[in-house]
Design a protein around this motif. Structure first.
Motif, mmCIF file in Angstrom:
data_model
loop_
_atom_site.group_PDB
_atom_site.id
_atom_site.type_symbol
_atom_site.label_atom_id
_atom_site.label_comp_id
_atom_site.label_asym_id
_atom_site.label_seq_id
_atom_site.Cartn_x
_atom_site.Cartn_y
_atom_site.Cartn_z
ATOM 1 N N ASP A 93 0.827 -1.205 0.000
ATOM 2 C CA ASP A 93 0.000 0.000 0.000
ATOM 3 C C ASP A 93 0.865 1.261 0.000
ATOM 4 O OD1 ASP A 93 -2.563 -1.158 0.045
ATOM 5 O OD2 ASP A 93 -2.436 -1.503 2.204
ATOM 6 N N THR A 97 -1.668 5.464 3.177
ATOM 7 C CA THR A 97 -2.592 4.415 3.628
ATOM 8 C C THR A 97 -2.024 3.674 4.831
ATOM 9 O OG1 THR A 97 -3.401 4.141 1.374
ATOM 10 C CG2 THR A 97 -3.806 2.325 2.905
ATOM 11 N N PRO A 192 -9.877 -7.972 -5.614
ATOM 12 C CA PRO A 192 -10.343 -6.708 -6.195
ATOM 13 C C PRO A 192 -11.792 -6.377 -5.831
ATOM 14 C CG PRO A 192 -9.213 -8.052 -7.834
ATOM 15 C CD PRO A 192 -9.402 -8.914 -6.642
ATOM 16 N N ASP A 193 -12.603 -7.396 -5.574
ATOM 17 C CA ASP A 193 -14.028 -7.159 -5.314
ATOM 18 C C ASP A 193 -14.425 -7.401 -3.865
ATOM 19 O OD1 ASP A 193 -14.507 -6.565 -8.043
ATOM 20 O OD2 ASP A 193 -14.492 -8.722 -8.494
ATOM 21 N N GLU A 234 -14.603 -4.169 4.345
ATOM 22 C CA GLU A 234 -14.715 -3.870 2.914
ATOM 23 C C GLU A 234 -14.893 -2.372 2.680
ATOM 24 O OE1 GLU A 234 -17.679 -6.642 1.468
ATOM 25 O OE2 GLU A 234 -16.086 -8.090 0.983
ATOM 26 N N ALA A 237 -11.419 -1.014 2.967
ATOM 27 C CA ALA A 237 -10.665 -1.383 1.757
ATOM 28 C C ALA A 237 -11.042 -0.484 0.590
ATOM 29 C CB ALA A 237 -10.917 -2.847 1.417
ATOM 30 N N GLN A 238 -12.322 -0.187 0.475
ATOM 31 C CA GLN A 238 -12.780 0.660 -0.629
ATOM 32 C C GLN A 238 -12.374 2.116 -0.411
ATOM 33 O OE1 GLN A 238 -17.063 0.820 -1.170
ATOM 34 N NE2 GLN A 238 -16.825 1.214 -3.357
ATOM 35 N N ASP A 239 -12.566 2.630 0.810
ATOM 36 C CA ASP A 239 -12.216 4.018 1.098
ATOM 37 C C ASP A 239 -10.732 4.292 0.851
ATOM 38 O OD1 ASP A 239 -14.811 4.528 1.863
ATOM 39 O OD2 ASP A 239 -14.389 4.609 4.025
ATOM 40 N N GLN A 241 -8.658 2.287 -0.842
ATOM 41 C CA GLN A 241 -8.184 1.646 -2.079
ATOM 42 C C GLN A 241 -7.024 0.689 -1.795
ATOM 43 O OE1 GLN A 241 -7.510 5.184 -4.581
ATOM 44 N NE2 GLN A 241 -9.476 4.764 -5.563
ATOM 45 N N THR A 243 -4.641 -2.513 -1.668
ATOM 46 C CA THR A 243 -4.208 -3.520 -2.632
ATOM 47 C C THR A 243 -4.725 -4.895 -2.209
ATOM 48 O OG1 THR A 243 -2.166 -3.911 -1.403
ATOM 49 C CG2 THR A 243 -2.093 -2.245 -3.148
#
Length: 382
Positions: A93, A97, A192-193, A234, A237-239, A241, A243
């Motif tokens: 990261d 982050t 990724p998802d 999650e 992780a999204q906020d 971004q 890896t």
């Protein structure tokens, strides 16, 4: 042959090292403690303080490293991130982050803004009237520098702040509300998802309330609570971004509520990877390492086996002679971290070994855990 550098020589990183070597990489291990397990056993040991980013960068360039892998402590990941900012490697990261996740003050600020459940920060001037509080270094681990104050006085608060700052590299500390409940950890492998595979582990401190020494995988964690924890991870992780790779969280549960206490992207210590592997058949260390090699995850959890992990440590310093067990146990593995005659520091600064014990079923595991937490399983002889 691709060249990999692992920044850690502690015994907890041995499974990571073995995977790197077994998968055909020329692997260098870096650390400044020549008595550590990998320093003594690895073919390519480099005695170097890996907090020195410039020196590690020079090593990366000298050996032509293709991959850079953090070990089982926060500092190794921070150094990897700092190097990655100028010399990109897979799976790491950005430094900003890493700061948000690794610095307790910064993570609490993020959590408040994002609506992620975490203990509430308390200003020093408000602490005396805030009820029970806990004072922590901004960056530290394993209970170092932590003080709980059920009813803080001005004298006790000042001493706790001074104590916490002494364990912070930047002389910073965090005061927050003291939340009570059962401690758990959540280890999730992010794709990724979102989360692809995850594990919930119940954790206890039998010797030091702020240092985990006894734990086991919970195969049927409460589904509703599990989904709430996953949703928070999650969102993070999204906020941020994040890896692909491991994200490891400790959280406290009180009935339907939970609070995230610590969160990290590096592999947990005390052979947590072996607890997951022994309990579920999932190769945790391999899958931790894979994103740093630019590879996807491999394998999935198999059938569950009741395994207790227990780190043998002491309440007070003592010369170690031997362990005397008071009841039969089925030992899966014992990793010795001390020799007869060694003077062992009190927890969280000293450890004698890490025990993995099998149980016939959940009830037997519960009995074994209770005996361990109550100090009835063994005695440490001096």
């Amino acid at each position: 042959m691709a060249v990999a550098i692992l920044l850690d020589t502690n015994a907890a990183s041995v499974p990571i090292y073995r995977y790197l070597v077994d998968s055909g990489h020329e692997t260098y291990v870096v650390g400044d403690k020549p008595d550590n397990a990998l320093a003594k056993s690895a073919d390519n040991y480099i005695k170097l303080d890996y907090s020195n980013v410039e020196a590690v960068t020079a090593l990366v360039e000298r050996v032509g490293a293709d991959f850079l892998i953090p070990g089982c402590n926060d500092l190794s990941y921070e150094t990897c991130a700092a190097i990655n900012a100028k010399h990109p490697f897979p799976g790491i990261d950005p430094t900003e982050t890493v700061r948000i996740l690794g610095n307790k003050q910064d993570f609490r600020r993020y959590a408040e803004a994002a609506g992620v459940p975490a203990p509430r920060r308390i200003a020093e001037g408000d602490a005396l009237a805030a009820g029970p509080v806990i004072v922590k270094p901004a960056e530290a681990f394993s209970g170092r520098g932590v003080t709980a104050l059920p009813a803080p006085s001005a004298t006790d608060l000042a001493a706790a702040i001074e104590h916490a700052k002494a364990f912070s590299r930047n002389g910073a500390c965090l005061i927050e509300e003291f939340v009570e409940g059962q401690l758990y950890s959540h280890s999730a492998f992010l794709g990724p998802d979102g989360i692809l595979t995850d594990f919930f582990v119940e954790e206890h401190g039998s010797v030091n309330p702020f240092a985990v020494d006894t734990s086991y995988v919970v195969p049927a964690f409460d589904p509703a609570l599990a989904n709430k924890v996953r949703a928070s991870i999650e969102k993070i992780a999204q906020d941020l971004q994040l890896t692909a790779g491991l994200i490891h969280t400790q959280f406290i549960v009180d009935r339907e509520r939970f609070w995230i206490i610590e969160i990290t992207r590096r592999c947990p210590g005390d052979l947590y990877s072996q607890l997951i592997a022994s309990s579920t058949g999932f190769n945790y260390a391999e899958n931790y390492a894979r994103p740093f090699l630019g590879e996807g995850f491999d394998g999935s959890p198999q059938s569950y086996r009741p395994i207790l992990r227990h780190t043998i440590s002491l309440r007070a310093p003592q010369v170690f002679s031997s362990l005397q067990f008071h009841r039969p146990i089925d030992i899966e593995m014992f990793v010795s971290l001390a020799l007869t005659g060694d003077r062992i520091a009190a927890s969280p600064f000293g450890r004698i070994g890490i025990l993995f014990a099998r149980a016939a079923d959940g009830a037997a595991l519960n009995t074994l855990m209770r005996a361990t937490l109550d100090g009835e399983l063994y005695s440490v002889l001096g």
